[in-house]
Design an enzyme around this catalytic site. Sequence first.
Site, PDB file in Angstrom:
ATOM      1  N   ASN A 178      82.050  82.377  59.845  1.00  0.00           N
ATOM      2  CA  ASN A 178      83.858  83.167  59.663  1.00  0.00           C
ATOM      3  C   ASN A 178      84.859  82.306  60.374  1.00  0.00           C
ATOM      4  OD1 ASN A 178      82.250  84.478  61.684  1.00  0.00           O
ATOM      5  ND2 ASN A 178      83.333  85.724  62.540  1.00  0.00           N
TER       6      ASN A 178
ATOM      7  N   GLN B 103      82.877  85.452  54.358  1.00  0.00           N
ATOM      8  CA  GLN B 103      83.893  84.401  54.152  1.00  0.00           C
ATOM      9  C   GLN B 103      83.670  83.898  52.210  1.00  0.00           C
ATOM     10  OE1 GLN B 103      86.656  84.205  55.874  1.00  0.00           O
ATOM     11  NE2 GLN B 103      86.039  86.113  57.174  1.00  0.00           N
TER      12      GLN B 103
ATOM     13  N   THR C 118      82.114 111.029  49.543  1.00  0.00           N
ATOM     14  CA  THR C 118      82.364 110.386  48.230  1.00  0.00           C
ATOM     15  C   THR C 118      82.893 109.755  48.364  1.00  0.00           C
ATOM     16  OG1 THR C 118      82.867 113.071  48.771  1.00  0.00           O
ATOM     17  CG2 THR C 118      84.622 111.812  46.840  1.00  0.00           C
TER      18      THR C 118
ATOM     19  N   CYS D  15      88.148  89.772  65.015  1.00  0.00           N
ATOM     20  CA  CYS D  15      87.755  90.873  66.148  1.00  0.00           C
ATOM     21  C   CYS D  15      87.156  91.227  67.061  1.00  0.00           C
ATOM     22  CB  CYS D  15      85.840  91.290  65.140  1.00  0.00           C
ATOM     23  SG  CYS D  15      86.425  91.263  63.654  1.00  0.00           S
TER      24      CYS D  15
END
Lengths: 403, 403
Positions: free
Chosen positions: B149, B189, B247, B335
Amino acid sequence: MIYFDHAATTPLDPRVFEAMKPYFTQWYGNPSSIYRFAQKARQAIDDARERTAKILECVPREVIFTSCGTESNNFFILGAAAAYKKFGKHIITTKIEHDSVLKPLEHLESQGFEVTYLDVGKNGIVDAEDVQKALRPDTIFVTIMYANNEIGTIQPIQEISRVIEYYSKTHPQPSILNPSPLFHTDACQAAPYLDISVKNLGVDAMTLNGGKIYGPKGVGALFIREGVELTPLLFGGGQEYRKRSGTENVPAIVGFAKALSLVQSDRKIETKRLLKLRDKLINGILKKIPESRLNGDSKNRLPNNINVSFRGLEGEAILLRLDMLNIAASSGSACTSGYLEPSHVIRAINSNSEWTHSSTRFSLGHGNTEEEVDFVLKHLPKIIQELREISPFSSGETYGFPR
Amino acid sequence: MIYFDHAATTPLDPRVFEAMKPYFTQWYGNPSSIYRFAQKARQAIDDARERTAKILECVPREVIFTSCGTESNNFFILGAAAAYKKFGKHIITTKIEHDSVLKPLEHLESQGFEVTYLDVGKNGIVDAEDVQKALRPDTIFVTIMYANNEIGTIQPIQEISRVIEYYSKTHPQPSILNPSPLFHTDACQAAPYLDISVKNLGVDAMTLNGGKIYGPKGVGALFIREGVELTPLLFGGGQEYRKRSGTENVPAIVGFAKALSLVQSDRKIETKRLLKLRDKLINGILKKIPESRLNGDSKNRLPNNINVSFRGLEGEAILLRLDMLNIAASSGSACTSGYLEPSHVIRAINSNSEWTHSSTRFSLGHGNTEEEVDFVLKHLPKIIQELREISPFSSGETYGFPR
């Protein structure tokens, strides 16, 4: 279509979708990036967190956004078990929790934890005294839902939190480091209708879910009281105060907070409106359909929940007939329909199998009208009568279904 | 704005958003419900899974939808560790993986697992022979990313899978039940540019992420080869073939499949287009800016990745100057920006701290043009020169930053 399945999932409120839209296409930046463009996304998350915290009456950093209610429940249960197992391996819950609570607990049992599953009364409500009796020095947490997803019964969360507090005060824990047993509640179904102030409820952790509050699917939240340490479920970039890693789902988080604000600010008016519809539907069914029965307490239940059984019948058959009239309802919880086992919730309040197989849930919501209730009341008696005429179990002599 | 940070997150493709929209407001049903209205949502998920499986060249039930790339990586790593620990506790990876791989591995180390972190060459590429040397009878899995990345280097996934296969054939495992070491790759990536056929790659598991392929945030996928048993991360209603409960996030899943189809069908043309821009930017920077350096292999890298260092400078300062010109770029991975530590990836290929602090990543994408590249080439040399004039570390005499 008549959508009477709001407990399974709610439609997305158009106002919520409008609030989300700019974060899909315009402010798509990664909130962890430092340039101004991405700070728009960061700001949106900060605002959503503050807004949510204000409703919950907690501080913003106690709100952790997740990918759904299931993740929030798993995060608390598995995270608290991993973090607190040094102090004990006993957990208390009830027999009527959602699968996203029961299944991680089963997993913990296979890892050496001991789980006490409390019975509930015939009315579908747990007795706070039973929690008191079950508490032990090695109890690390109690997890009890706020309102049940199938039968809508509201549990005495405040009483239970007082019981736990009293226990902790009167029974000093074996280790000074061991906090009192934590108390977690799954408030997914309660959020549109009840007071969800964690201050008032006295809980240490609480689960919320976007897809049950007219918000988007794929987003949830976990309130975690400051000082409670959970081992993360998702490790990585350290987002969400290092408690839940993964690039933040910005539009969904924005939508979650908007949806929560809307349902909470409207909850009293909407409760009043739905109570009328709910009671009309319940009373109409019980009056018009012989051998029908309400599952769960008639008063202490969510204003949108109707759960009824029809002696000798099978729930799926009823649903299919309703579907032919374009009425969407549910049998058991949506997550487990498709399985032939009767719902664990219905079994917990009613052991007689000639009633357990036919539980049918109508869960009302925003768009529903009195005309829709009348439509069901007009057609459901015929459906039940026809099904009983063709059912091999309707003679009243055959008790118990083949399993 | 010039958005050169597509590796942090991509804008949502308007065609993807259009495909998602009906599932927000119109077909909002819970896919687990049995009535026809909700079956529209079920059908949409089935279609998305089939479409994804076709691209990956696997069968649909081998595709599990998750909430993000981080969840997919954690699910594989923690799930395989829990399921296979009876056969061994050794894991192989590299020093340049994403935090969503490294952090769960760190957690496993604290639980008694042993992790071998392979070095990469100066070019940022791992040697398949090093994998071969690290394999042991107690190795349960290998996890190596497809493309990095930060520096965009492409790892020899096919070679590594052959190495693992060869090892398994020549070294019978201690238990007949123990499969050969599993091979997982994080392809987040790589997905917009490379061949992601799991058949061609020979992997047992592969991570994908909606937010890096012009799809929505908050959705990912994990390919899990049939027969590989992972302990779930999320327990509950049993969705996703009982592998991942919660869900289903229908619009996001629809968007994911649509986005993956679009990037994969355009990938050859887009690669050709971006290669020109990438090499123009790299060559321009290296030519115009003294003491600049490309991080990672110049050929074996993603067509959209430019990662450069400027001797003696600090990356954040460069980013802020770029931001003033409305250029969005990144330093380290998104991040972890906000932390002053230099990126673990850059450190793995370059131990000299007068270079590691200034790594700057430009990651190109759909909307980028040659004019934008020219704009950066016009302004970046001035920015670097000005920063060097005011930097206390630019004299060429001070080596190493304060830590």
